[in-house]
Design an enzyme around this catalytic site. Structure first.
Site, PDB file in Angstrom:
ATOM      1  N   HIS A  14       0.869  -1.191   0.000  1.00 53.25           N
ATOM      2  CA  HIS A  14       0.000   0.000   0.000  1.00 53.25           C
ATOM      3  C   HIS A  14       0.894   1.226   0.000  1.00 53.25           C
ATOM      4  O   HIS A  14       1.287   1.737   1.052  1.00 53.25           O
ATOM      5  CB  HIS A  14      -0.915  -0.031   1.233  1.00 53.25           C
ATOM      6  CG  HIS A  14      -1.951   1.059   1.263  1.00 53.25           C
ATOM      7  ND1 HIS A  14      -3.179   0.890   1.877  1.00 53.25           N
ATOM      8  CD2 HIS A  14      -1.961   2.317   0.765  1.00 53.25           C
ATOM      9  CE1 HIS A  14      -3.884   2.012   1.762  1.00 53.25           C
ATOM     10  NE2 HIS A  14      -3.144   2.900   1.096  1.00 53.25           N
ATOM     11  N   HIS A 194      -9.564   0.991  -1.436  1.00 47.89           N
ATOM     12  CA  HIS A 194      -9.546   1.609  -0.117  1.00 47.89           C
ATOM     13  C   HIS A 194     -10.956   1.514   0.473  1.00 47.89           C
ATOM     14  O   HIS A 194     -11.945   1.817  -0.208  1.00 47.89           O
ATOM     15  CB  HIS A 194      -9.175   3.085  -0.223  1.00 47.89           C
ATOM     16  CG  HIS A 194      -7.722   3.337  -0.497  1.00 47.89           C
ATOM     17  ND1 HIS A 194      -7.016   2.692  -1.482  1.00 47.89           N
ATOM     18  CD2 HIS A 194      -6.845   4.201   0.093  1.00 47.89           C
ATOM     19  CE1 HIS A 194      -5.767   3.132  -1.480  1.00 47.89           C
ATOM     20  NE2 HIS A 194      -5.633   4.050  -0.541  1.00 47.89           N
ATOM     21  N   GLU A 197     -11.385   3.304   6.152  1.00 47.13           N
ATOM     22  CA  GLU A 197     -10.390   4.208   6.728  1.00 47.13           C
ATOM     23  C   GLU A 197     -11.148   5.343   7.394  1.00 47.13           C
ATOM     24  O   GLU A 197     -11.321   5.365   8.609  1.00 47.13           O
ATOM     25  CB  GLU A 197      -9.443   4.737   5.655  1.00 47.13           C
ATOM     26  CG  GLU A 197      -8.415   5.729   6.183  1.00 47.13           C
ATOM     27  CD  GLU A 197      -7.686   6.488   5.073  1.00 47.13           C
ATOM     28  OE1 GLU A 197      -6.659   7.113   5.386  1.00 47.13           O
ATOM     29  OE2 GLU A 197      -8.141   6.484   3.909  1.00 47.13           O
ATOM     30  N   ASP A 275       1.856   3.961   2.901  1.00 53.62           N
ATOM     31  CA  ASP A 275       0.819   4.818   2.317  1.00 53.62           C
ATOM     32  C   ASP A 275       1.412   5.981   1.513  1.00 53.62           C
ATOM     33  O   ASP A 275       1.683   5.849   0.328  1.00 53.62           O
ATOM     34  CB  ASP A 275      -0.117   5.318   3.417  1.00 53.62           C
ATOM     35  CG  ASP A 275      -1.487   5.742   2.899  1.00 53.62           C
ATOM     36  OD1 ASP A 275      -1.753   5.566   1.691  1.00 53.62           O
ATOM     37  OD2 ASP A 275      -2.293   6.239   3.708  1.00 53.62           O
ATOM     38  N   ASP A 276       1.586   7.127   2.153  1.00 56.31           N
ATOM     39  CA  ASP A 276       2.166   8.328   1.533  1.00 56.31           C
ATOM     40  C   ASP A 276       3.290   8.819   2.444  1.00 56.31           C
ATOM     41  O   ASP A 276       3.150   9.817   3.159  1.00 56.31           O
ATOM     42  CB  ASP A 276       1.105   9.418   1.370  1.00 56.31           C
ATOM     43  CG  ASP A 276      -0.065   8.964   0.514  1.00 56.31           C
ATOM     44  OD1 ASP A 276       0.039   9.051  -0.717  1.00 56.31           O
ATOM     45  OD2 ASP A 276      -1.078   8.515   1.095  1.00 56.31           O
TER      46      ASP A 276
END
Length: 336
Positions: A14, A194, A197, A275-276
């Protein structure tokens, strides 16, 4: 334990490649491409990386993407990430990219995918890091845009293994993309999305039933539904969890409140991912360490995150076995 985690073989499932844009590279690309950004220094960009929710993060995420113009930019972005993988001993990574974030501003689909793919190929040959590429649809855009993007991907089926769904979860239900995912599956793409979340557990169930996905990105809200957790365990449906991201975006206030270790001990196929990472303050090792600091585990439990990720990956059974053997060998050398 931190030393054990640092050198532990890892698999990342991810990761948004646009979310690896470090402030230094953002500034460099803005200058190289004569793009005006509202920041004059690396420090100003870092200060802007303080968000209070998913939308405030997405605002700067897409603003940052504006500096990506040429194939070389996408190559440089991806190569910088792969070098971080090497530091963290990530052996295999499955990378998301958001083509609509670029085609919507006039960048050719080919420019984006060719730059990323060129770096990924170099990653295999020079770093020994294997990879897969997953194209995400932006869920805040309409179905027509997603279908157009799916059509553009046809010329690159040798480079793209699957499709996903990201961006704003609230107000953009799974059924908005049911037809697109059906067509993607018919065309041979693997599917992820996704869910769970910022949205409730029902979003996970809907993504599974309507989009026919094989793994859930995030999915931490599954704990709201005991029957869903049982389904995840019995069907070995993986969750690609992003701990530091969840704290930064206020899904949990503190890592001590995070449910990832509880889910692991319940038998859910949970994995750790970044993730980021440029925006959320940590790559793979940082995420592993943060989880263990808040929820102390033994080495076998920590390594289980890697074994789960290998199981959940989109590589061949023989490649999964190779990755398992590398991990088992590492554990055998570091028994207490």
């Amino acid at each position: 334990m931190n030393k054990f985690i640092q050198s532990l073989p890892k698999v990342e499932l991810h990761l948004h490649i646009e979310g690896t844009l470090e402030p230094e590279l953002m500034l460099e690309l803005a200058q190289r491409n004569s793009i005006n950004i509202p920041f004059n220094s690396v420090e100003e960009i870092r200060d802007a990386y303080n968000f209070h929710n998913l939308q405030s993060f997405l605002d700067i995420y897409f603003q940052g993407a504006d500096v990506l113009v040429h194939e070389q930019d996408f190559f440089d972005l991806t190569w910088a990430y792969l070098l971080r993988c090497q530091e963290d001993n990530v052996l295999h990574t499955e990378i998301f990219f958001d083509p609509q974030a670029h085609t919507e501003r006039g960048i050719l689909f080919d420019t984006v995918v060719n730059g990323i793919d060129r770096a990924l190929n170099k990653g295999v040959s020079e770093l020994g890091i294997t990879s897969k590429l997953i194209m995400c649809f932006l869920r805040h855009l309409d179905e027509e845009s997603a279908f157009k993007t799916l059509t553009q991907a046809q010329a690159h089926k040798d480079k793209i293994i699957g499709v996903g769904l990201d961006s704003t979860e609230i107000g953009n239900p799974a059924n908005k993309f049911e037809r697109v995912f059906k067509q993607a599956i018919e065309q041979g793409f693997l599917t992820v999305a996704h869910a769970g979340e910022e949205g409730p557990a029902d979003n996970i169930s809907e993504a599974l039933s309507l989009l026919k996905i094989t793994r859930i990105d995030h999915g931490v809200r599954c704990s709201e539904d005991a029957s869903l957790v049982k389904q995840l365990v019995s069907e070995r449906i993986p969750l690609t969890v992003c701990p530091l991201s969840n704290i930064k975006l206020k899904v949990f206030d503190r890592m001590e409140q995070h449910n990832i270790v509880t889910l692991l001990r319940q038998g859910v196929c949970v994995t750790i991912n970044s993730d980021d990472p440029a925006y959320f303050g940590g790559y793979m090792t940082d995420n592993f360490v943060a989880v263990n600091n808040a929820h102390p585990m033994n080495k076998a439990e920590i390594a289980q995150f890697t074994f789960n990720a290998i199981e959940a990956s989109f590589v061949s059974p023989s490649e999964q076995e190779r990755l398992r053997q590398v991990t088992q060998k590492y554990i055998a050398l570091h028994q207490e």
